[in-house]
Scaffold this active site. Structure first.
Site, PDB file in Angstrom:
ATOM      1  N   LYS A 124       3.332  13.014 -26.281  1.00 20.83           N
ATOM      2  CA  LYS A 124       2.931  12.535 -24.930  1.00 20.83           C
ATOM      3  C   LYS A 124       1.406  13.184 -24.943  1.00 20.83           C
ATOM      4  CE  LYS A 124       2.451  10.837 -20.807  1.00 20.83           C
ATOM      5  NZ  LYS A 124       1.091  11.295 -20.784  1.00 20.83           N
ATOM      6  N   CYS A 233      -8.161  26.740 -20.069  1.00 27.29           N
ATOM      7  CA  CYS A 233      -7.134  27.511 -19.446  1.00 27.29           C
ATOM      8  C   CYS A 233      -7.314  29.217 -19.694  1.00 27.29           C
ATOM      9  CB  CYS A 233      -5.679  27.158 -19.859  1.00 27.29           C
ATOM     10  SG  CYS A 233      -5.427  27.482 -21.784  1.00 27.29           S
TER      11      CYS A 233
END
Length: 362
Positions: A124, A233
């Site tokens: 996904k 991140c």
């Protein structure tokens, strides 16, 4: 769900497929990099790095796959007359929910090892950047991968996530994204006791001690803070600089930030693209305004870029206090807040005063 022959295939055979898709990616590397710029907005050299990392990752795990055929291991036991055997088998279908900031390599880092050990994958991709994943599926088909081994699903993150975490066919879920969403997925996976891997939020400190080479420190911060417009991140989010070199560091840092060229990622010499969407832009605006409201000063930037859209000026804040939102919340944008410290003990406490993990620099 028919996984076909993939789990029972020899590691050597799976390696051949992984090498084939690496070759297919390399043959289309320039097209894929251009697609990623249009998909994500990052400068072309950064997209080229992402595609290069994708290719090398497939080749790395292709080599690993060759060594996986000897999967049985005798394990010593304390009881006479008994033997224990460990058997390593593919866990089953692996679901990967990937972020938008590295839309190619983040897919590969999850899926290449899964494919190498015999696990079909369901991917996904982030709703903001689906094209890199769809291109991978096309190349996998061209490389001859059996049907059902590499699957891409686009659409509602909530609906697809719920199906991945509740469906008993899926035995492993790997997610990279926000801590808030990670907590939801962990809770959902517990109902079917799935194996999970979570790479969640980060708020990395970057500490510059008074004996540092200031020029080298500035280079390090530039590489870490402003990569992908601060949308990684592990980028440096809180810069702690010793009071003895604070002014020198700030002066040299501002000069480097002035050299950042913001613009269309396909234009020559552009080093910083737009933020991914309006939500991200508003979050950056909010964090900067909050810091200024409680006493922080803007050394450079601090506003939406003249290009408009989702572009934001590379920004340096100084005299930042621990009360600012930017101190405790991941900004995910081209904003560098600088904090002054006077002792090792003080800065270690400041650096560790966060609920996030993931990375740190000094």
């Amino acid at each position: 769900f028919d996984t076909g022959p993939w789990p029972e295939m020899s590691g050597q055979k799976r390696a051949e497929y992984l090498f084939k898709i690496a070759d297919a990616l390399e043959a289309k590397s320039e097209e894929l990099a251009l697609l990623e710029v249009r998909d994500n907005g990052k400068p072309l050299p950064e997209a080229q790095w992402d595609i290069g990392d994708t290719i090398s990752c497939f080749r790395y795990y292709a080599e690993m796959a060759k060594t996986l055929d000897g999967r049985h291991q005798e394990v010593p036991v304390k009881m006479d007359g008994f033997t224990s055997r460990a058997v390593r088998e593919p866990i089953g279908v692996a679901a990967a929910i990937t972020p938008w900031n590295f839309p190619s390599s983040m897919i590969t880092r999850k899926c290449a090892p899964a494919l190498a050990v015999g696990c079909p994958v369901v991917i996904k991709p982030a709703s903001q950047t689906p094209y890199s994943a769809l291109a991978l599926a096309v190349l996998a088909e061209e490389a001859g991968f059996p049907k059902g081994v590499i699957n891409i699903i686009t659409g509602s993150a909530k609906e697809i996530g719920e199906e991945m975490t509740s469906n008993a066919i899926v035995r492993k879920v790997s997610f990279t994204g926000s801590t808030e969403v990670g907590k939801i997925l962990l809770a959902q996976c517990s109902k079917t006791v799935k194996k999970v891997s979570m790479e969640l939020g980060g708020h990395a400190p970057f500490i510059v001690f008074d004996d540092a080479n200031v020029d080298e420190a500035v280079i390090g911060v530039m590489q870490s803070k402003f990569r992908n417009s601060g949308q990684t991140c592990v980028c440096a989010n809180r810069l702690f600089v010793h009071e003895k070199i604070y002014d020198e560091f700030l002066d040299k840092f501002i000069k480097q930030v002035k050299g950042i060229k913001v613009g269309n990622g396909l234009d020559e010499n552009v080093t910083s693209g737009p933020l991914i969407d309006q939500y991200s832009l508003k979050k950056v605006q909010e964090h900067v305004q909050d810091a200024v409201n409680i006493g922080s000063k803007i050394a450079i930037g601090g506003d939406i870029h003249s290009l408009g859209g989702n572009f934001y000026q590379p920004t340096v804040l100084y005299n930042v206090t621990s009360k600012a939102k930017i101190t405790y919340h991941e900004t995910f944008g081209p904003v560098a807040p600088i904090y002054k410290f006077s002792s090792d003990e003080e800065v270690i406490n400041m650096a560790n005063d966060t609920e996030y993990g993931l990375a740190s620099y000094f």
